[in-house]
Design a protein around this motif. Structure first.
Motif, PDB file in Angstrom:
ATOM      1  N   LEU A 108       0.805  -1.226   0.000  1.00  0.00           N
ATOM      2  CA  LEU A 108       0.000   0.000   0.000  1.00  0.00           C
ATOM      3  C   LEU A 108       0.839   1.278   0.000  1.00  0.00           C
ATOM      4  CD1 LEU A 108      -2.657  -1.010   2.665  1.00  0.00           C
ATOM      5  CD2 LEU A 108      -2.984  -0.902   0.192  1.00  0.00           C
ATOM      6  N   HIS A 109       2.056   1.199   0.524  1.00  0.00           N
ATOM      7  CA  HIS A 109       2.920   2.381   0.688  1.00  0.00           C
ATOM      8  C   HIS A 109       2.262   3.415   1.596  1.00  0.00           C
ATOM      9  CE1 HIS A 109       6.030   1.046  -2.070  1.00  0.00           C
ATOM     10  NE2 HIS A 109       5.045   0.589  -2.819  1.00  0.00           N
ATOM     11  N   GLY A 110       1.759   2.924   2.730  1.00  0.00           N
ATOM     12  CA  GLY A 110       1.173   3.806   3.731  1.00  0.00           C
ATOM     13  C   GLY A 110      -0.068   3.197   4.348  1.00  0.00           C
ATOM     14  N   ALA A 111      -0.700   3.975   5.208  1.00  0.00           N
ATOM     15  CA  ALA A 111      -1.938   3.567   5.863  1.00  0.00           C
ATOM     16  C   ALA A 111      -2.833   4.789   5.979  1.00  0.00           C
ATOM     17  CB  ALA A 111      -1.639   2.994   7.252  1.00  0.00           C
ATOM     18  N   ILE A 112      -4.141   4.553   6.031  1.00  0.00           N
ATOM     19  CA  ILE A 112      -5.094   5.652   6.149  1.00  0.00           C
ATOM     20  C   ILE A 112      -4.913   6.310   7.511  1.00  0.00           C
ATOM     21  CG2 ILE A 112      -7.549   6.240   6.250  1.00  0.00           C
ATOM     22  CD1 ILE A 112      -8.008   3.801   4.362  1.00  0.00           C
ATOM     23  N   ASN A 145      -0.126  -2.959  10.063  1.00  0.00           N
ATOM     24  CA  ASN A 145       0.323  -2.886  11.455  1.00  0.00           C
ATOM     25  C   ASN A 145      -0.879  -2.783  12.395  1.00  0.00           C
ATOM     26  OD1 ASN A 145       3.167  -2.959  10.984  1.00  0.00           O
ATOM     27  ND2 ASN A 145       3.057  -0.840  10.289  1.00  0.00           N
ATOM     28  N   SER A 146      -0.673  -3.199  13.646  1.00  0.00           N
ATOM     29  CA  SER A 146      -1.777  -3.152  14.602  1.00  0.00           C
ATOM     30  C   SER A 146      -1.811  -1.822  15.348  1.00  0.00           C
ATOM     31  CB  SER A 146      -1.704  -4.337  15.571  1.00  0.00           C
ATOM     32  OG  SER A 146      -0.426  -4.404  16.158  1.00  0.00           O
ATOM     33  N   SER A 147      -1.637  -0.747  14.598  1.00  0.00           N
ATOM     34  CA  SER A 147      -1.773   0.616  15.109  1.00  0.00           C
ATOM     35  C   SER A 147      -3.166   1.104  14.739  1.00  0.00           C
ATOM     36  CB  SER A 147      -0.715   1.512  14.468  1.00  0.00           C
ATOM     37  OG  SER A 147      -0.897   1.530  13.060  1.00  0.00           O
ATOM     38  N   LEU A 148      -3.541   2.271  15.213  1.00  0.00           N
ATOM     39  CA  LEU A 148      -4.846   2.834  14.861  1.00  0.00           C
ATOM     40  C   LEU A 148      -4.970   2.989  13.349  1.00  0.00           C
ATOM     41  CD1 LEU A 148      -7.542   4.068  15.702  1.00  0.00           C
ATOM     42  CD2 LEU A 148      -6.369   6.265  15.936  1.00  0.00           C
TER      43      LEU A 148
END
Length: 199
Positions: A108-112, A145-148
């Motif tokens: 994805l090259h990132g996360a929302i 990742n298990s982050s917000l």
């Protein structure tokens, strides 16, 4: 007070600006580079320049590669029916080190992250959805990742993919909350993959 002349300070500053490199490490690297032969320094500089100029995104999975399609996507022995979605190439590398996952990936090259102004259009979700329309995929494993941000991204992907009838699973929580996948040992990653649950 400056301990070193301008060129040494500039080199230390540039190296210290790299992620994970503190001032002491930057000094150590700078002195090592200065002690290298001119041929080795030129080779290092040329390698960095070539990587920057030629590395791009794989047309299939969005991983970094210097070819049109990366070696993982080209490998005929990989299971094309399973796609693991990861946030970045380092996460992909972490799962590859386990030696136990044989499917394909999507990077994805990132996360929302609404707090940081990163929306669904800022990561490579459109490419994932296009891919799912064109391939016979039976399962999408979400390994963010298990982050917000990672959890938000996982739920968003699940809502997009489930209506297509493709099974959507999430890696198990053997991965600590807030932990980055790239820093987690292979055994924990493998257990998280094996213990994945359907979303």
């Amino acid at each position: 007070m400056d301990l070193y002349s301008g060129y040494i300070n500039k080199l230390i500053d540039e190296l210290a600006a790299l992620p994970g490199i503190g001032n002491k490490s930057a000094q150590r690297l700078a002195f090592h580079i200065i002690g290298m032969s001119s041929a080795r320094v030129n080779r290092l500089a040329e390698t960095i320049r070539n990587a920057k100029e030629h590395v791009t995104f794989c047309k299939v999975c969005q991983n970094l590669t210097d070819e049109e399609i990366c070696p993982i996507c080209r490998n005929p022995s990989r299971d094309n029916s399973v796609i693991m979605v990861v946030e970045n190439p380092r996460d992909l590398a972490a799962y590859e080190r386990t030696g136990r996952y044989n499917g394909l990936y999507h990077v994805l090259h990132g996360a929302i992250s609404p707090m940081l102004g990163v929306g669904p259009g800022d990561i490579r979700l459109k490419e994932l959805l296009e891919r799912l329309r064109g391939e016979e995929v039976r399962e999408v494993i979400i390994a963010t990742n298990s982050s917000l941000e990672g959890e938000t991204t996982a739920m968003y992907i699940s809502k997009l993919v489930k209506p297509t009838g493709i099974k959507v699973t999430r890696i198990a929580s053997g991965v600590p909350v807030g932990g980055d996948l790239e820093n987690i040992d292979e055994v924990t990653l493998l257990r998280a993959l094996e213990g994945r649950t359907e979303l």
